[in-house]
Motif scaffolding. Structure first.
Motif, PDB file in Angstrom:
ATOM      1  N   ASP A   1    -120.806 -16.209  17.405  1.00  0.00           N
ATOM      2  CA  ASP A   1    -120.526 -17.637  17.270  1.00  0.00           C
ATOM      3  C   ASP A   1    -119.050 -17.920  17.541  1.00  0.00           C
ATOM      4  O   ASP A   1    -118.707 -18.925  18.177  1.00  0.00           O
ATOM      5  N   TYR A   2    -118.214 -17.024  17.037  1.00  0.00           N
ATOM      6  CA  TYR A   2    -116.774 -17.207  17.242  1.00  0.00           C
ATOM      7  C   TYR A   2    -116.436 -17.129  18.729  1.00  0.00           C
ATOM      8  O   TYR A   2    -115.681 -17.950  19.257  1.00  0.00           O
TER       9      TYR A   2
ATOM     10  N   GLU B   1    -115.296 -20.110  24.141  1.00  0.00           N
ATOM     11  CA  GLU B   1    -115.685 -20.555  25.473  1.00  0.00           C
ATOM     12  C   GLU B   1    -115.915 -22.069  25.504  1.00  0.00           C
ATOM     13  O   GLU B   1    -115.605 -22.735  26.494  1.00  0.00           O
ATOM     14  N   ALA B   2    -116.434 -22.601  24.394  1.00  0.00           N
ATOM     15  CA  ALA B   2    -116.751 -24.029  24.352  1.00  0.00           C
ATOM     16  C   ALA B   2    -115.503 -24.894  24.210  1.00  0.00           C
ATOM     17  O   ALA B   2    -115.437 -25.997  24.768  1.00  0.00           O
ATOM     18  N   GLU B   3    -114.527 -24.410  23.448  1.00  0.00           N
ATOM     19  CA  GLU B   3    -113.319 -25.194  23.175  1.00  0.00           C
ATOM     20  C   GLU B   3    -112.082 -24.316  23.378  1.00  0.00           C
ATOM     21  O   GLU B   3    -111.397 -23.961  22.419  1.00  0.00           O
ATOM     22  N   PRO B   4    -111.775 -23.909  24.624  1.00  0.00           N
ATOM     23  CA  PRO B   4    -110.623 -23.043  24.841  1.00  0.00           C
ATOM     24  C   PRO B   4    -109.313 -23.794  24.553  1.00  0.00           C
ATOM     25  O   PRO B   4    -109.282 -25.027  24.644  1.00  0.00           O
ATOM     26  N   PRO B   5    -108.222 -23.102  24.169  1.00  0.00           N
ATOM     27  CA  PRO B   5    -108.183 -21.643  24.060  1.00  0.00           C
ATOM     28  C   PRO B   5    -108.446 -21.127  22.643  1.00  0.00           C
ATOM     29  O   PRO B   5    -108.648 -19.935  22.454  1.00  0.00           O
ATOM     30  N   PHE B   6    -108.460 -22.023  21.615  1.00  0.00           N
ATOM     31  CA  PHE B   6    -108.527 -21.532  20.241  1.00  0.00           C
ATOM     32  C   PHE B   6    -109.893 -21.690  19.589  1.00  0.00           C
ATOM     33  O   PHE B   6    -110.092 -21.249  18.473  1.00  0.00           O
TER      34      PHE B   6
ATOM     35  N   VAL C   1    -100.547 -17.384  15.730  1.00  0.00           N
ATOM     36  CA  VAL C   1    -101.864 -16.930  16.166  1.00  0.00           C
ATOM     37  C   VAL C   1    -101.840 -15.409  16.244  1.00  0.00           C
ATOM     38  O   VAL C   1    -100.898 -14.815  16.759  1.00  0.00           O
ATOM     39  N   HIS C   2    -102.868 -14.777  15.656  1.00  0.00           N
ATOM     40  CA  HIS C   2    -103.075 -13.335  15.790  1.00  0.00           C
ATOM     41  C   HIS C   2    -104.334 -13.119  16.622  1.00  0.00           C
ATOM     42  O   HIS C   2    -105.239 -13.957  16.630  1.00  0.00           O
ATOM     43  N   PHE C   3    -104.394 -11.971  17.293  1.00  0.00           N
ATOM     44  CA  PHE C   3    -105.512 -11.686  18.191  1.00  0.00           C
ATOM     45  C   PHE C   3    -106.250 -10.424  17.766  1.00  0.00           C
ATOM     46  O   PHE C   3    -105.656  -9.494  17.219  1.00  0.00           O
ATOM     47  N   SER C   4    -107.548 -10.413  18.054  1.00  0.00           N
ATOM     48  CA  SER C   4    -108.318  -9.183  17.878  1.00  0.00           C
ATOM     49  C   SER C   4    -107.925  -8.187  18.953  1.00  0.00           C
ATOM     50  O   SER C   4    -107.387  -8.564  19.997  1.00  0.00           O
TER      51      SER C   4
ATOM     52  N   ALA D   1    -109.766 -12.178  20.795  1.00  0.00           N
ATOM     53  CA  ALA D   1    -110.104 -13.440  20.146  1.00  0.00           C
ATOM     54  C   ALA D   1    -108.945 -13.901  19.264  1.00  0.00           C
ATOM     55  O   ALA D   1    -108.467 -13.143  18.417  1.00  0.00           O
ATOM     56  N   PRO D   2    -108.475 -15.140  19.431  1.00  0.00           N
ATOM     57  CA  PRO D   2    -107.361 -15.636  18.628  1.00  0.00           C
ATOM     58  C   PRO D   2    -107.818 -16.200  17.284  1.00  0.00           C
ATOM     59  O   PRO D   2    -108.901 -16.769  17.173  1.00  0.00           O
ATOM     60  N   VAL D   3    -106.980 -16.023  16.279  1.00  0.00           N
ATOM     61  CA  VAL D   3    -107.190 -16.642  14.966  1.00  0.00           C
ATOM     62  C   VAL D   3    -105.888 -17.337  14.576  1.00  0.00           C
ATOM     63  O   VAL D   3    -104.827 -16.705  14.542  1.00  0.00           O
ATOM     64  N   LEU D   4    -105.976 -18.632  14.290  1.00  0.00           N
ATOM     65  CA  LEU D   4    -104.797 -19.431  13.976  1.00  0.00           C
ATOM     66  C   LEU D   4    -104.467 -19.386  12.481  1.00  0.00           C
ATOM     67  O   LEU D   4    -105.355 -19.171  11.647  1.00  0.00           O
ATOM     68  N   TRP D   5    -103.188 -19.661  12.177  1.00  0.00           N
ATOM     69  CA  TRP D   5    -102.714 -19.713  10.786  1.00  0.00           C
ATOM     70  C   TRP D   5    -101.771 -20.901  10.632  1.00  0.00           C
ATOM     71  O   TRP D   5    -100.896 -21.128  11.471  1.00  0.00           O
TER      72      TRP D   5
END
Length: 444
Positions: free
Chosen positions: A77-78, A83-88, A102-105, A113-117
């Motif tokens: 889902d993430y 893909e649906a709402e790039p880039p975050f 932003v940290h990435f997998s 995959a980015p994760v925002l803080w």
């Protein structure tokens, strides 16, 4: 960070929330969930759609059990949200300009995959980590040597912020440069070191070759995360003997930092139940399991702002113990840490690897059939610790394959997934075919 180190609640407890009664914890979680679900419905494109499809309104949450009306959020889902709402991604719940990091997998999917803080997320993260480090024995003025990798890996900066927040003196050493790491431990009197279990095992071996006895250093705490190890009795015993120090399991994931860490009692990672709502569910029926029974850990953020998750399916198999600990801490613990996976995810030197990430690359690579299999055997394990050091991959050539197809594939996989692959090119038709679920990971 603008937040200043706070005074601990007591000589052994960082935050009074650690000793709330079970009734208080559950009341807090219910109220926090109501606020959080109302917020994510308003701010997250993904969850607004999920709630609508489930016919769910945040006001419907009358009890904690009502959360089960909502579906799980999975890694797929993430990725689809990105893909649906790039880039975050569509799971993000902040407007542009509200996030500060932003940290990435690394390796979970073929595309990081980015994760925002937000700033509040970071300060919450640092305070929770500080809580756990304090519980393990770190104190203001202690020397804290961080040996997590700082390149892309989320753990390094998180641990650094936490130790600073607590008031320790931080040496941001990163991983690698082993001899200098060892000399730094002795020269500057590091009392706490943190890194992956495999790197701590490597450090112990390297110190022995250098003629340096780590048990004579000032290290009293060896904190480890990023891969299994600290909750495995044999591994813990071996590394504690090599270091002459206590070893603590620090469990988190990029998407949820932290989940739970050991305390000084080493009874298993203590969950941050004022930060996450925890479900432990049967892997097939998805029904709750009782304390003491194995189930999949499912997490919901109670106050995460930038990238909140609702019913995040971690895939990690755990056993929960909700009894009050001998030190008075009341948050539930995971006995034995993470016991395994409900899927085929592998952890290799701290990098999460899903077979689907390999599939994306293999099937787009010229000169190969669609079939592949990942092989786990003694050749890709550290003989002393049993940790995975790489993975063996078997593939089949097609008619357009060149003689160096295996070598080129190995290089591509290493570049994309940050994992060492031993590629075996086997004759066409060798690998098994199936019309149902393909078994992509085998153990030999």
């Amino acid at each position: 960070m603008t937040q200043q180190p706070k005074a601990p609640h007591s000589e052994t407890i960082w935050d009074e929330a650690e000793t709330w009664s079970r009734d208080h914890i559950e009341s807090f979680q219910l109220n926090a969930l109501r606020r959080q679900l109302a917020r994510v419905q308003q701010t997250s494109v993904h969850y607004r759609k999920v709630f609508a499809e489930a016919g769910f309104e945040p006001g419907d949450l009358k009890s904690l059990d009502d959360l089960r009306r909502l579906p799980f959020t999975r890694k797929s889902d993430y990725v689809a949200g990105l893909e649906a709402e790039p880039p975050f991604g569509s799971l993000a719940a902040v407007a542009p300009g509200e996030a500060v990091r932003v940290h990435f997998s690394s390796g979970t999917t073929a595309r990081p995959a980015p994760v925002l803080w937000t700033q509040n997320d970071i300060e919450r993260w640092a305070d929770l980590y500080a809580r756990y480090l304090y519980a393990q024995g770190l104190r203001r003025g202690d020397v804290f040597q961080c040996m997590f990798n700082y390149a892309w890996f989320v753990g390094g900066l998180g641990a650094t912020l936490a130790a600073q927040h607590l008031g320790a003196l931080v040496i941001p050493a990163s991983s690698g440069d082993t001899e200098r790491q060892i000399e730094t431990i002795f020269q500057y009197g590091s009392q706490c070191v943190i890194g992956t279990p495999s790197f701590m095992a490597h450090m112990a071996e390297a110190a022995e070759k250098m003629g340096r006895d780590l048990t004579t250093s000032r290290v009293k705490m060896v904190c480890v995360g990023g891969e299994p190890g600290a909750s495995i009795p044999g591994t813990r015993e071996k590394l504690e003997r090599a270091w002459g120090a206590k070893m603590f399991d620090c469990y988190g994931a990029l998407e949820c930092q932290p989940i739970g860490w050991d305390t000084a009692l080493q009874l298993g990672p203590t969950l941050a139940e004022d930060f996450i709502y925890v479900e432990v569910l049967h892997p097939d029926t998805h029904e709750p399991v009782a304390d003491g029974e194995r189930g999949v850990l499912v997490l919901t953020h109670l106050d995460k702002q930038a990238c909140p998750l609702v019913r995040w399916w971690t895939g990690d198999m755990v056993v929960r113990d909700s009894s009050v600990a001998p030190d008075g801490r009341t948050h539930a613990r995971l006995k034995g840490g993470v016991l395994g996976r409900a899927d085929d995810m592998l952890i290799i030197r701290g990098v999460n690897l899903f077979p689907t990430a390999v599939e994306d690359i293999v099937r787009a690579f010229p000169g190969l059939s669609n079939e592949y299999v990942l092989v786990i055997d003694g050749s890709v394990k550290d003989p002393k610790t049993g940790f995975l050091t790489g993975v063996k991959l078997r593939v089949e050539p097609d008619a357009q394959a060149t003689p160096d197809v295996g070598e080129r594939l190995s290089q591509r996989l290493r570049e994309k997934l940050q994992v060492r692959f031993h590629v075996e090119v086997v004759p066409p038709g060798t690998l098994p075919r199936t019309v149902h679920k393909a078994k992509r990971v085998i153990y030999e």
